[in-house]
Write a protein that holds these residues in place. Structure first.
Motif, PDB file in Angstrom:
ATOM      1  N   THR A  15       0.824  -1.203   0.000  1.00  0.00           N
ATOM      2  CA  THR A  15       0.000   0.000   0.000  1.00  0.00           C
ATOM      3  C   THR A  15       0.864   1.261   0.000  1.00  0.00           C
ATOM      4  OG1 THR A  15      -0.263  -0.151   2.403  1.00  0.00           O
ATOM      5  CG2 THR A  15      -2.034  -1.048   1.049  1.00  0.00           C
ATOM      6  N   ALA A  16       2.040   1.192   0.603  1.00  0.00           N
ATOM      7  CA  ALA A  16       2.954   2.338   0.566  1.00  0.00           C
ATOM      8  C   ALA A  16       3.376   2.625  -0.868  1.00  0.00           C
ATOM      9  CB  ALA A  16       4.181   2.073   1.435  1.00  0.00           C
ATOM     10  N   VAL A  17       3.724   1.591  -1.606  1.00  0.00           N
ATOM     11  CA  VAL A  17       4.110   1.756  -3.013  1.00  0.00           C
ATOM     12  C   VAL A  17       2.928   2.289  -3.815  1.00  0.00           C
ATOM     13  CG1 VAL A  17       4.807   0.504  -5.101  1.00  0.00           C
ATOM     14  CG2 VAL A  17       5.945   0.037  -2.925  1.00  0.00           C
ATOM     15  N   ALA A  18       1.742   1.743  -3.589  1.00  0.00           N
ATOM     16  CA  ALA A  18       0.548   2.197  -4.307  1.00  0.00           C
ATOM     17  C   ALA A  18       0.264   3.667  -4.020  1.00  0.00           C
ATOM     18  CB  ALA A  18      -0.657   1.338  -3.924  1.00  0.00           C
ATOM     19  N   ALA A  19       0.439   4.090  -2.765  1.00  0.00           N
ATOM     20  CA  ALA A  19       0.197   5.490  -2.394  1.00  0.00           C
ATOM     21  C   ALA A  19       1.169   6.419  -3.113  1.00  0.00           C
ATOM     22  CB  ALA A  19       0.318   5.672  -0.883  1.00  0.00           C
ATOM     23  N   VAL A  20       2.430   6.045  -3.146  1.00  0.00           N
ATOM     24  CA  VAL A  20       3.439   6.885  -3.801  1.00  0.00           C
ATOM     25  C   VAL A  20       3.208   6.907  -5.310  1.00  0.00           C
ATOM     26  CG1 VAL A  20       5.909   7.145  -4.256  1.00  0.00           C
ATOM     27  CG2 VAL A  20       5.108   6.649  -1.943  1.00  0.00           C
ATOM     28  N   LYS A  21       2.852   5.760  -5.894  1.00  0.00           N
ATOM     29  CA  LYS A  21       2.558   5.720  -7.332  1.00  0.00           C
ATOM     30  C   LYS A  21       1.343   6.574  -7.674  1.00  0.00           C
ATOM     31  CE  LYS A  21       4.599   1.394  -8.870  1.00  0.00           C
ATOM     32  NZ  LYS A  21       4.336   0.071  -9.424  1.00  0.00           N
ATOM     33  N   ALA A  22       0.371   6.621  -6.756  1.00  0.00           N
ATOM     34  CA  ALA A  22      -0.831   7.424  -6.982  1.00  0.00           C
ATOM     35  C   ALA A  22      -0.532   8.916  -6.884  1.00  0.00           C
ATOM     36  CB  ALA A  22      -1.918   7.041  -5.982  1.00  0.00           C
ATOM     37  N   GLY A  23       0.598   9.268  -6.258  1.00  0.00           N
ATOM     38  CA  GLY A  23       0.969  10.676  -6.197  1.00  0.00           C
ATOM     39  C   GLY A  23       1.202  11.235  -4.814  1.00  0.00           C
ATOM     40  N   ALA A  24       1.152  10.397  -3.789  1.00  0.00           N
ATOM     41  CA  ALA A  24       1.423  10.882  -2.439  1.00  0.00           C
ATOM     42  C   ALA A  24       2.917  11.166  -2.288  1.00  0.00           C
ATOM     43  CB  ALA A  24       0.988   9.843  -1.405  1.00  0.00           C
ATOM     44  N   VAL A  25       3.255  12.209  -1.522  1.00  0.00           N
ATOM     45  CA  VAL A  25       4.661  12.521  -1.279  1.00  0.00           C
ATOM     46  C   VAL A  25       5.222  11.711  -0.127  1.00  0.00           C
ATOM     47  CG1 VAL A  25       4.561  14.833  -2.265  1.00  0.00           C
ATOM     48  CG2 VAL A  25       4.151  14.529   0.178  1.00  0.00           C
ATOM     49  N   ASP A  26       4.337  11.184   0.731  1.00  0.00           N
ATOM     50  CA  ASP A  26       4.797  10.358   1.842  1.00  0.00           C
ATOM     51  C   ASP A  26       3.645   9.484   2.324  1.00  0.00           C
ATOM     52  OD1 ASP A  26       6.495   9.269   3.767  1.00  0.00           O
ATOM     53  OD2 ASP A  26       7.211  11.220   4.438  1.00  0.00           O
ATOM     54  N   TYR A  27       3.998   8.481   3.109  1.00  0.00           N
ATOM     55  CA  TYR A  27       3.071   7.472   3.610  1.00  0.00           C
ATOM     56  C   TYR A  27       3.467   7.227   5.055  1.00  0.00           C
ATOM     57  CZ  TYR A  27       1.035   2.735   3.756  1.00  0.00           C
ATOM     58  OH  TYR A  27       0.323   1.613   4.067  1.00  0.00           O
ATOM     59  N   LEU A  28       2.589   7.554   5.999  1.00  0.00           N
ATOM     60  CA  LEU A  28       2.936   7.475   7.413  1.00  0.00           C
ATOM     61  C   LEU A  28       1.968   6.576   8.173  1.00  0.00           C
ATOM     62  CD1 LEU A  28       3.553  11.287   7.979  1.00  0.00           C
ATOM     63  CD2 LEU A  28       5.275   9.541   7.559  1.00  0.00           C
ATOM     64  N   ALA A  29       2.498   5.846   9.149  1.00  0.00           N
ATOM     65  CA  ALA A  29       1.668   4.981   9.984  1.00  0.00           C
ATOM     66  C   ALA A  29       0.999   5.809  11.070  1.00  0.00           C
ATOM     67  CB  ALA A  29       2.523   3.889  10.609  1.00  0.00           C
ATOM     68  N   LYS A  30      -0.266   5.484  11.349  1.00  0.00           N
ATOM     69  CA  LYS A  30      -0.995   6.143  12.425  1.00  0.00           C
ATOM     70  C   LYS A  30      -0.706   5.413  13.732  1.00  0.00           C
ATOM     71  CE  LYS A  30      -5.371   7.285  11.730  1.00  0.00           C
ATOM     72  NZ  LYS A  30      -6.759   7.158  11.258  1.00  0.00           N
ATOM     73  N   PRO A  31      -0.701   6.076  14.835  1.00  0.00           N
ATOM     74  CA  PRO A  31      -0.928   7.505  14.970  1.00  0.00           C
ATOM     75  C   PRO A  31       0.343   8.276  14.637  1.00  0.00           C
ATOM     76  CG  PRO A  31      -0.612   6.555  17.133  1.00  0.00           C
ATOM     77  CD  PRO A  31      -0.547   5.417  16.136  1.00  0.00           C
ATOM     78  N   ALA A  32       0.288   9.057  13.596  1.00  0.00           N
ATOM     79  CA  ALA A  32       1.463   9.806  13.148  1.00  0.00           C
ATOM     80  C   ALA A  32       1.632  11.060  13.997  1.00  0.00           C
ATOM     81  CB  ALA A  32       1.313  10.185  11.683  1.00  0.00           C
ATOM     82  N   ASP A  33       2.863  11.389  14.262  1.00  0.00           N
ATOM     83  CA  ASP A  33       3.201  12.594  14.994  1.00  0.00           C
ATOM     84  C   ASP A  33       2.915  13.796  14.096  1.00  0.00           C
ATOM     85  OD1 ASP A  33       4.473  14.209  17.019  1.00  0.00           O
ATOM     86  OD2 ASP A  33       6.217  14.304  15.679  1.00  0.00           O
ATOM     87  N   PRO A  34       2.188  14.814  14.578  1.00  0.00           N
ATOM     88  CA  PRO A  34       1.888  15.980  13.736  1.00  0.00           C
ATOM     89  C   PRO A  34       3.140  16.631  13.138  1.00  0.00           C
ATOM     90  CG  PRO A  34       0.562  16.056  15.719  1.00  0.00           C
ATOM     91  CD  PRO A  34       1.531  14.911  15.882  1.00  0.00           C
ATOM     92  N   ASP A  35       4.241  16.668  13.890  1.00  0.00           N
ATOM     93  CA  ASP A  35       5.467  17.250  13.342  1.00  0.00           C
ATOM     94  C   ASP A  35       5.986  16.438  12.160  1.00  0.00           C
ATOM     95  OD1 ASP A  35       5.478  19.371  15.135  1.00  0.00           O
ATOM     96  OD2 ASP A  35       6.638  18.253  16.625  1.00  0.00           O
ATOM     97  N   GLU A  36       5.820  15.115  12.236  1.00  0.00           N
ATOM     98  CA  GLU A  36       6.237  14.246  11.138  1.00  0.00           C
ATOM     99  C   GLU A  36       5.376  14.509   9.890  1.00  0.00           C
ATOM    100  OE1 GLU A  36       7.110   9.472  10.539  1.00  0.00           O
ATOM    101  OE2 GLU A  36       5.976  10.143  12.278  1.00  0.00           O
TER     102      GLU A  36
END
Length: 174
Positions: free
Chosen positions: A88-109
């Protein structure tokens, strides 16, 4: 011009906390709890940034990433998920996302990912996941793929159903 940010997450308390944090960092945040709400907001406001949850009650956040890319190809999109895996990380980046983060993600991240220069690589994690955590993540991923069916998950993992139930009842390892 202010940074217009679309925040799409069906977990209302998490979305509200993240919205407050992002607004403090200078973003004008438009929150949505579903794909339908997000599509309505995008028709009204063209965001410059987006934070999209992978799994939503009415569909897959990756579908929205494709649509957002069509609206604004230069939009900075970060995908969040509680059920992360490499595919899913690869799919997200291929779709155009600049990053893929696991929840609960730190807001600063999240902010670092939104504001990173194109081509900038994220730093390696300070503490990689333990073997127990990797195993737990894999079990959770298969459980979700089986639509939370314990018997089917146990069959696919070649594990006794009761053993799987005990594992699922525990908190995730650190």
């Amino acid at each position: 011009m202010t940074n217009q940010l679309l925040l799409v997450d069906d977990d209302a308390p998490f979305r509200q906390r993240l919205q407050v944090t992002l607004e403090r960092k200078g973003y004008t945040v438009h929150g949505a709890g579903s794909l339908a709400e997000a599509r309505t907001l995008v028709a009204q406001v063209t965001p410059t940034h987006a934070v999209v949850d992978m799994r939503l009650g009415d569909g897959n956040g990756l579908d929205l990433v494709d649509e957002l890319r069509g609206v604004s190809p230069e939009m900075r999109i970060v995908v969040l998920t509680g059920y992360g895996n490499l595919a899913t990380a690869v799919a997200a980046v291929k779709a155009g996302a600049v990053d893929y983060l696991a929840k609960p993600a730190d807001p600063d991240e999240i902010i670092r990912a939104l504001e990173a220069e194109p081509g900038e690589k994220p730093a390696a994690p300070a503490e990689p996941m333990s073997a127990d955590r990797v195993r737990w993540e894999h079990i959770q991923r298969v459980y979700e793929l089986c639509e939370r069916n314990v018997s089917e998950t146990a069959r696919r993992l070649k594990m006794h159903r009761r053993t799987l139930q005990r594992i699922l009842a525990k908190r995730s390892p650190r």
